[in-house]
Design a protein around this motif. Sequence first.
Motif, short mmCIF file in Angstrom:
data_model
loop_
_atom_site.label_atom_id
_atom_site.label_comp_id
_atom_site.label_asym_id
_atom_site.label_seq_id
_atom_site.Cartn_x
_atom_site.Cartn_y
_atom_site.Cartn_z
N MET A 162 3.14 -11.90 13.01
CA MET A 162 2.43 -10.92 12.18
C MET A 162 1.17 -10.42 12.90
SD MET A 162 0.63 -11.44 8.45
CE MET A 162 -0.73 -12.39 9.13
N VAL A 163 0.42 -11.33 13.50
CA VAL A 163 -0.82 -10.96 14.20
C VAL A 163 -0.49 -10.09 15.41
CG1 VAL A 163 -2.78 -11.86 15.53
CG2 VAL A 163 -2.12 -12.96 13.39
N LEU A 164 0.53 -10.46 16.16
CA LEU A 164 0.91 -9.68 17.34
C LEU A 164 1.34 -8.27 16.94
CD1 LEU A 164 1.41 -9.49 20.37
CD2 LEU A 164 3.71 -10.41 19.97
N THR A 165 2.11 -8.15 15.89
CA THR A 165 2.54 -6.83 15.42
C THR A 165 1.34 -5.99 15.00
OG1 THR A 165 4.63 -7.76 14.67
CG2 THR A 165 4.03 -5.62 13.77
N PHE A 166 0.40 -6.60 14.30
CA PHE A 166 -0.81 -5.89 13.87
C PHE A 166 -1.61 -5.41 15.09
CE2 PHE A 166 -5.37 -6.03 12.87
CZ PHE A 166 -5.42 -5.12 11.82
N CYS A 167 -1.79 -6.29 16.06
CA CYS A 167 -2.54 -5.93 17.28
C CYS A 167 -1.82 -4.84 18.06
CB CYS A 167 -2.78 -7.16 18.15
SG CYS A 167 -3.90 -8.37 17.42
N ARG A 168 -0.52 -4.93 18.16
CA ARG A 168 0.26 -3.92 18.89
C ARG A 168 0.16 -2.56 18.20
NH1 ARG A 168 5.83 -7.10 20.49
NH2 ARG A 168 5.05 -7.95 22.46
N ARG A 169 0.15 -2.60 16.89
CA ARG A 169 0.08 -1.36 16.12
C ARG A 169 -1.22 -0.62 16.39
NH1 ARG A 169 -0.94 1.53 12.22
NH2 ARG A 169 -0.49 1.75 10.08
N LEU A 170 -2.30 -1.34 16.56
CA LEU A 170 -3.60 -0.72 16.74
C LEU A 170 -4.00 -0.55 18.20
CD1 LEU A 170 -5.48 -2.48 13.84
CD2 LEU A 170 -4.62 -0.15 13.90
N PHE A 185 -5.95 -12.31 8.78
CA PHE A 185 -6.07 -10.86 8.86
C PHE A 185 -7.50 -10.46 9.22
CE2 PHE A 185 -7.15 -6.78 6.93
CZ PHE A 185 -6.32 -5.96 7.67
N THR A 186 -8.49 -11.13 8.63
CA THR A 186 -9.89 -10.82 8.93
C THR A 186 -10.20 -11.09 10.40
OG1 THR A 186 -10.57 -11.27 6.66
CG2 THR A 186 -12.29 -11.35 8.34
N PHE A 187 -9.74 -12.24 10.91
CA PHE A 187 -9.95 -12.56 12.33
C PHE A 187 -9.27 -11.50 13.20
CE2 PHE A 187 -11.39 -16.64 10.92
CZ PHE A 187 -12.04 -17.24 11.99
N SER A 188 -8.05 -11.09 12.83
CA SER A 188 -7.31 -10.10 13.60
C SER A 188 -8.02 -8.75 13.59
CB SER A 188 -5.90 -9.93 13.02
OG SER A 188 -5.21 -11.15 13.02
N LYS A 189 -8.45 -8.34 12.40
CA LYS A 189 -9.14 -7.05 12.25
C LYS A 189 -10.41 -7.04 13.10
CE LYS A 189 -11.92 -6.83 8.94
NZ LYS A 189 -12.73 -6.87 7.77
#
Length: 185
Positions: free
Chosen positions: A35-43, A80-84
């Motif tokens: 989930m974190v990798l997908t979020f990071c890749r998206r942005l 999510f907060t750490f990822s953001k």
Amino acid sequence: MFSNKGNISDEQILVGIKDDNQKAFKTLFDRYYPMVLTFCRRLLGRGEEASDAALEVFVKLWTGRHSLYCKEGSLKPVIFTFSKNTVIDILRKRVRTSEHVSVSESFVSLDPTPEENMSAKDLEELISKELEKIPETRRKIFKMSRLDGKTNKEIADEEGLSQNTVKKHIHLAIADLKKTDTLKN
């Protein structure tokens, strides 16, 4: 206990992590890394930078494990907060190095999952609401810089201001956003 990952709650994982249990951390990593990798890749795009950012999130989680808090039984909001925050830091570095990647362009560069789309949309709406609370000139300059990807010189020329004044407005806008209770979490 941590061998059957599906039956372990986030609260149990958190207790294990706080007790320095590496198996608990591996369970957390296995559960949330995709989930974190997908979020990071998206942005950030599909490059190495996104993979590094995702790993950095988990390094931060491990190093800050003793102060983690699991609200309502789920670590997802914390992760999510750490990822953001990690992605925002990277995007700020890009801006400082004159790459000027528009956050809004990053949002459309990859196909998000519905869950990521909601999280990104919620964050975008939250930032927009908070931006409306800051003074008009500061808000306008911040949007020109961060959303339109304009350089400080371009903004200064367009608005008839000095580059230092533009820098100051951007700095103050970021400071105002950091002060808001809704974006602290």
